[in-house]
Design a protein around this motif. Sequence first.
Motif, PDB file in Angstrom:
ATOM      1  N   SER A  47     -13.089   4.286  -8.744  1.00 37.11           N
ATOM      2  CA  SER A  47     -13.951   3.591  -7.792  1.00 37.11           C
ATOM      3  C   SER A  47     -13.833   2.086  -7.921  1.00 37.11           C
ATOM      4  N   GLY A  48     -13.218   1.620  -8.959  1.00 43.45           N
ATOM      5  CA  GLY A  48     -13.016   0.190  -9.107  1.00 43.45           C
ATOM      6  C   GLY A  48     -12.384  -0.117 -10.444  1.00 43.45           C
ATOM      7  N   TYR A  49     -11.721  -1.257 -10.509  1.00 40.99           N
ATOM      8  CA  TYR A  49     -11.162  -1.652 -11.788  1.00 40.99           C
ATOM      9  C   TYR A  49     -10.869  -3.135 -11.819  1.00 40.99           C
ATOM     10  N   PHE A  67     -10.867  -5.068  -8.280  1.00 40.99           N
ATOM     11  CA  PHE A  67     -10.507  -4.146  -7.215  1.00 40.99           C
ATOM     12  C   PHE A  67     -11.654  -3.176  -6.947  1.00 40.99           C
ATOM     13  N   ASN A  68     -11.792  -2.740  -5.701  1.00 39.98           N
ATOM     14  CA  ASN A  68     -12.684  -1.615  -5.394  1.00 39.98           C
ATOM     15  C   ASN A  68     -11.788  -0.459  -5.002  1.00 39.98           C
ATOM     16  N   GLY A  69     -11.642   0.485  -5.847  1.00 42.51           N
ATOM     17  CA  GLY A  69     -10.704   1.565  -5.605  1.00 42.51           C
ATOM     18  C   GLY A  69      -9.338   1.205  -6.166  1.00 42.51           C
ATOM     19  N   ILE A  70      -8.354   1.977  -5.825  1.00 46.12           N
ATOM     20  CA  ILE A  70      -7.038   1.826  -6.430  1.00 46.12           C
ATOM     21  C   ILE A  70      -6.282   0.589  -5.972  1.00 46.12           C
ATOM     22  N   ALA A  71      -6.342   0.225  -4.703  1.00 48.13           N
ATOM     23  CA  ALA A  71      -5.408  -0.794  -4.231  1.00 48.13           C
ATOM     24  C   ALA A  71      -6.026  -2.000  -3.534  1.00 48.13           C
ATOM     25  N   VAL A  74     -10.602  -7.366  -4.253  1.00 46.31           N
ATOM     26  CA  VAL A  74     -11.750  -7.975  -3.594  1.00 46.31           C
ATOM     27  C   VAL A  74     -12.099  -9.354  -4.145  1.00 46.31           C
ATOM     28  N   MET A  75     -11.628  -9.674  -5.358  1.00 47.53           N
ATOM     29  CA  MET A  75     -11.944 -10.977  -5.940  1.00 47.53           C
ATOM     30  C   MET A  75     -10.885 -11.325  -6.986  1.00 47.53           C
ATOM     31  N   ARG A  76     -10.621 -12.633  -7.136  1.00 47.30           N
ATOM     32  CA  ARG A  76      -9.635 -13.099  -8.101  1.00 47.30           C
ATOM     33  C   ARG A  76     -10.107 -14.410  -8.713  1.00 47.30           C
ATOM     34  N   LEU A  77      -9.936 -14.544 -10.016  1.00 45.47           N
ATOM     35  CA  LEU A  77     -10.094 -15.817 -10.713  1.00 45.47           C
ATOM     36  C   LEU A  77      -8.693 -16.177 -11.166  1.00 45.47           C
ATOM     37  N   ASP A  78      -8.083 -17.178 -10.516  1.00 42.52           N
ATOM     38  CA  ASP A  78      -6.673 -17.445 -10.800  1.00 42.52           C
ATOM     39  C   ASP A  78      -6.496 -18.394 -11.984  1.00 42.52           C
ATOM     40  N   SER A  79      -5.257 -18.637 -12.355  1.00 44.51           N
ATOM     41  CA  SER A  79      -4.947 -19.443 -13.540  1.00 44.51           C
ATOM     42  C   SER A  79      -5.341 -20.900 -13.393  1.00 44.51           C
ATOM     43  N   SER A  80      -5.629 -21.357 -12.174  1.00 44.48           N
ATOM     44  CA  SER A  80      -6.078 -22.735 -11.953  1.00 44.48           C
ATOM     45  C   SER A  80      -7.589 -22.850 -11.935  1.00 44.48           C
ATOM     46  N   LEU A  83     -11.918 -19.501  -7.851  1.00 47.45           N
ATOM     47  CA  LEU A  83     -12.543 -18.211  -7.624  1.00 47.45           C
ATOM     48  C   LEU A  83     -12.351 -17.863  -6.161  1.00 47.45           C
ATOM     49  N   LEU A  84     -11.631 -16.778  -5.911  1.00 48.03           N
ATOM     50  CA  LEU A  84     -11.287 -16.359  -4.557  1.00 48.03           C
ATOM     51  C   LEU A  84     -11.993 -15.043  -4.268  1.00 48.03           C
ATOM     52  N   VAL A  85     -12.793 -15.015  -3.207  1.00 49.75           N
ATOM     53  CA  VAL A  85     -13.507 -13.808  -2.822  1.00 49.75           C
ATOM     54  C   VAL A  85     -12.950 -13.355  -1.476  1.00 49.75           C
ATOM     55  N   GLY A  86     -12.337 -12.194  -1.459  1.00 52.81           N
ATOM     56  CA  GLY A  86     -11.721 -11.682  -0.243  1.00 52.81           C
ATOM     57  C   GLY A  86     -10.391 -12.339   0.064  1.00 52.81           C
TER      58      GLY A  86
END
Length: 155
Positions: A47-49, A67-71, A74-80, A83-86
Amino acid sequence: TGLGIGTSSPVYKLDVNGIIRGNNSVIGTSFLAANTNGISLSDDTASGYLSYGYNSGRTNTAGHRFFNGIATEVMRLDSSGNLLVGLTSATGVAKLQVSGPLRTTGYTVATLPAGTVGMRTYVVDALAPSFGATVVAGGAVTIPVFYNGTNWIVG
């Protein structure tokens, strides 16, 4: 030396080559296609990971991915530190980037928090608001405001 599971040459006190599973949760490095040099955390229901890695195979560089589900990311905190949402990549210099509406908490003028330059929110009791003016209580207008270092300003 250490204890090796799935390896005959442990380098660390506990060195596991493969996926670790316990009580319906999974820790491993195989949840993303071509995921290398990173770690993924998941539950058995998929259901998420969360995936972490400096080169996890999907053109991702260092950062945390949610992630919500396998693929579906939904959100990323990148190396710079963005914070990216969507979103999966940053554009411009903003540290917070959101695909879709952003909602903040509303206040009355009397309950506005101590400000830090650039803070934004909205008030629900503005009186005859005028763009660029200090917000005044006593009305029933909902209006966006920002803190300029001295006052909460309509805008």
